[in-house]
Design a protein around this motif. Structure first.
Motif, mmCIF file in Angstrom:
data_model
loop_
_atom_site.group_PDB
_atom_site.id
_atom_site.type_symbol
_atom_site.label_atom_id
_atom_site.label_comp_id
_atom_site.label_asym_id
_atom_site.label_seq_id
_atom_site.Cartn_x
_atom_site.Cartn_y
_atom_site.Cartn_z
ATOM 1 N N GLN A 4 88.302 -10.154 23.170
ATOM 2 C CA GLN A 4 89.171 -11.396 23.858
ATOM 3 C C GLN A 4 90.040 -11.862 22.678
ATOM 4 O O GLN A 4 90.428 -12.830 23.570
ATOM 5 N N LEU A 5 90.167 -11.529 21.711
ATOM 6 C CA LEU A 5 90.517 -12.463 20.733
ATOM 7 C C LEU A 5 92.270 -12.757 20.811
ATOM 8 O O LEU A 5 92.409 -11.246 21.002
ATOM 9 N N ARG A 6 93.201 -13.302 21.036
ATOM 10 C CA ARG A 6 94.383 -13.221 21.792
ATOM 11 C C ARG A 6 95.179 -13.683 20.299
ATOM 12 O O ARG A 6 94.133 -14.697 19.522
ATOM 13 N N GLU A 7 96.025 -13.428 19.797
ATOM 14 C CA GLU A 7 96.896 -13.968 18.703
ATOM 15 C C GLU A 7 97.547 -15.700 18.758
ATOM 16 O O GLU A 7 98.057 -15.727 19.958
ATOM 17 N N ALA A 26 79.983 -18.080 12.279
ATOM 18 C CA ALA A 26 78.607 -17.867 12.005
ATOM 19 C C ALA A 26 77.947 -16.451 10.780
ATOM 20 O O ALA A 26 77.386 -16.882 10.891
ATOM 21 N N VAL A 27 79.413 -15.712 11.020
ATOM 22 C CA VAL A 27 78.614 -14.250 10.815
ATOM 23 C C VAL A 27 78.251 -14.635 9.203
ATOM 24 O O VAL A 27 77.248 -14.424 8.050
ATOM 25 N N SER A 28 79.305 -15.630 8.369
ATOM 26 C CA SER A 28 79.536 -15.981 7.012
ATOM 27 C C SER A 28 78.131 -16.599 6.762
ATOM 28 O O SER A 28 77.685 -16.405 5.562
ATOM 29 N N PRO A 29 78.327 -17.626 7.627
ATOM 30 C CA PRO A 29 76.773 -18.823 7.208
ATOM 31 C C PRO A 29 75.294 -17.630 7.158
ATOM 32 O O PRO A 29 74.827 -17.897 6.431
ATOM 33 N N LEU A 30 75.638 -17.171 8.450
ATOM 34 C CA LEU A 30 74.230 -16.013 8.552
ATOM 35 C C LEU A 30 73.935 -14.826 6.938
ATOM 36 O O LEU A 30 72.940 -14.795 7.218
ATOM 37 N N GLY A 31 74.678 -14.532 6.490
ATOM 38 C CA GLY A 31 75.279 -13.651 5.331
ATOM 39 C C GLY A 31 73.658 -14.581 4.617
ATOM 40 O O GLY A 31 73.682 -13.995 3.758
ATOM 41 N N ILE A 32 74.409 -15.530 5.005
ATOM 42 C CA ILE A 32 74.278 -16.986 3.130
ATOM 43 C C ILE A 32 73.387 -16.964 3.506
ATOM 44 O O ILE A 32 72.048 -17.074 2.592
ATOM 45 N N ASN A 33 72.287 -17.530 4.796
ATOM 46 C CA ASN A 33 71.025 -18.065 5.098
ATOM 47 C C ASN A 33 69.670 -17.280 4.605
ATOM 48 O O ASN A 33 68.878 -17.825 5.035
ATOM 49 N N MET A 34 70.571 -16.162 6.549
ATOM 50 C CA MET A 34 68.986 -15.828 6.520
ATOM 51 C C MET A 34 68.593 -15.170 5.396
ATOM 52 O O MET A 34 67.069 -14.796 5.510
ATOM 53 N N PHE A 62 86.625 -19.389 24.329
ATOM 54 C CA PHE A 62 87.863 -18.909 23.271
ATOM 55 C C PHE A 62 87.522 -19.628 22.310
ATOM 56 O O PHE A 62 86.814 -18.613 20.622
ATOM 57 N N ILE A 63 86.839 -20.607 22.018
ATOM 58 C CA ILE A 63 85.921 -21.725 21.076
ATOM 59 C C ILE A 63 85.161 -21.205 21.156
ATOM 60 O O ILE A 63 84.124 -21.486 19.795
ATOM 61 N N ALA A 64 83.719 -20.627 22.071
ATOM 62 C CA ALA A 64 82.727 -19.726 21.672
ATOM 63 C C ALA A 64 82.531 -18.686 20.754
ATOM 64 O O ALA A 64 81.587 -18.601 19.982
ATOM 65 N N LEU A 65 83.924 -18.051 20.654
ATOM 66 C CA LEU A 65 84.438 -16.922 19.959
ATOM 67 C C LEU A 65 84.257 -17.125 18.265
ATOM 68 O O LEU A 65 84.216 -16.455 17.337
#
Length: 408
Positions: free
Chosen positions: A190-193, A26-34, A17-20
């Motif tokens: 996998q994501l739970r509320e 990481a999605v937005s940092p990838l969008g900024i830096n890639m 869950f922490i890995a998720l």
């Protein structure tokens, strides 16, 4: 029942869950830096100057700042899960718009859509951590989550530089679209509320009252501004370093990408230190130490260039320690901000995150507009941001002294 006690009774989060959370963050940092190594090439491809193409970064950051103000409170009302899934879907669509853009205007629109969706991962991962852990554990857990998240900006410019060299600038947006889609699928299954206090945030009036409470808290502002100004040092570098490296030093986009990996390495180390020691020595000392490290590092960069050493090492060696400083400051600053009013952790995460990214959106165009034949406009802006970070910490220290003076 208080939110803190509810958080304390939550079951411990599984590593998967922490890995998720790390992947979503990481999605937005990838969008900024890639795509950073591609910026000079994109300017040539669209026939615009560097300041114009730099809007794809500054407006991305501005959209992130606004998006977090909306997503945070909505997650308090409707839950973390639906808002995160919606954000990831919007990010994927924005990536597709960027991929197919035929002019710089459409590219900018795609970047704005990307940012609005991508900011959900950053904002909601912080709120979810606050849902799951009590106040004393938040800084350490955010440190571990952001340590993993730092891998994204570490590898993104390297991947982006290689993709730019081999396939052109559009390849980076193919990568972002595929990555966002994968995280969306995994999160759906996998994501739970984690927000079980949604009824308490059930009205717009309550949300506005919560924001007003945060606005009136000196402690909230102390934590948030300290994190925001330290982060602005990094964003100023991100906005100006591609120009300095590629145009002024004559280096390749791929070489920029490989050197850039030094910066998140320092950030990872700082976050690891936060995860290990924030609970023992306290968040305030972590913030002060990180701020001083950042200021000293910018000063060393200035001295190096003043001595005439125009080499990538002069940029990236000090940035390793600036990354370290960010890793020491941000987890404790974020944890402090979201713990001021735990029952609206989503709103607090959104507001603090919005300001943190908003400062980056402000400094990025200033860097783009002032850079010319020398590196000094970039260094000057970084120095000013570091000094403001140190001054902002005074609000935290003042509040701590006032609490001590009040006695038990």
């Amino acid at each position: 029942m208080t939110h803190t006690s509810a958080a304390a009774r939550q079951p411990a989060a599984k590593p998967s869950f922490i890995a998720l959370l790390i992947a979503a963050s990481a999605v937005s940092p990838l969008g900024i830096n890639m795509y950073l190594p591609s910026m000079p090439g994109m300017a040539r491809a669209f026939g615009v100057d560097f300041a114009t193409i730099q809007l794809t970064l500054s407006l991305y950051l501005a959209a992130m700042a606004i998006g977090q103000l909306i997503i945070g409170p909505l997650s308090d009302r409707f839950g973390r899960r639906p808002m995160l899934l919606a954000g990831l879907l919007v990010f994927v669509f924005g990536s597709f718009v960027c991929l197919t853009a035929q002019n710089v205007g459409m590219l900018i629109i795609g970047r704005i859509v990307q940012a609005i969706g991508g900011c959900a991962g950053i904002t909601l991962s912080r709120a979810i951590v606050r849902d799951l852990y009590g106040r004393n554990q938040v800084a350490s857990m955010i440190g571990y989550v952001t340590m993993g998240m730092a891998v994204a900006p570490m590898i993104a410019p390297t991947i982006g530089g290689v993709l730019e060299t081999l396939y052109g600038w559009r390849a980076s947006f193919v990568f972002l679209m595929v990555f966002g889609s994968l995280i969306l699928v995994v999160a759906y299954w996998q994501l739970r509320e984690t927000n079980h206090n949604r009824d308490a945030a059930g009205s717009v009036r309550h949300l506005m009252h919560s924001y007003l409470t945060l606005f009136g808290s000196r402690l909230f502002w102390g934590y948030t501004l300290s994190a925001s100004f330290v982060s602005a040092v990094f964003f100023a570098f991100v906005a100006g370093a591609p120009y300095v490296m590629i145009e002024l030093m004559g280096r390749s986009p791929a070489e920029y990408g490989f050197y850039f990996a030094i910066v998140p390495s320092g950030y990872i180390l700082g976050n690891f230190a936060s995860g290990r020691f924030a609970g023992r020595i306290g968040p305030n000392r972590m913030i002060l130490a990180g701020t001083l490290v950042t200021l000293a590092s910018v000063a060393s960069m200035a001295v190096t260039f003043a001595l005439g050493f125009l080499h990538p090492v002069a940029l990236f060696a000090p940035m390793f320690f600036i990354g370290l400083g960010n890793g020491l400051v941000l987890p404790s600053g974020i944890a402090g901000a979201v713990s001021v009013k735990p029952e609206v952790a989503g709103a607090a995460a959104g507001l603090s995150g919005s300001l943190q990214i908003g400062f980056g959106a402000l400094v990025a165009p200033v860097v783009g507009a002032t850079l010319g034949a020398t590196v000094w406009p970039l260094i000057t802006i970084m120095v000013v941001c570091a000094l403001f970070a140190l001054a902002s910490f005074g609000l935290v220290a003042e509040r701590r002294r006032a609490s001590s003076a009040a006695g038990p």
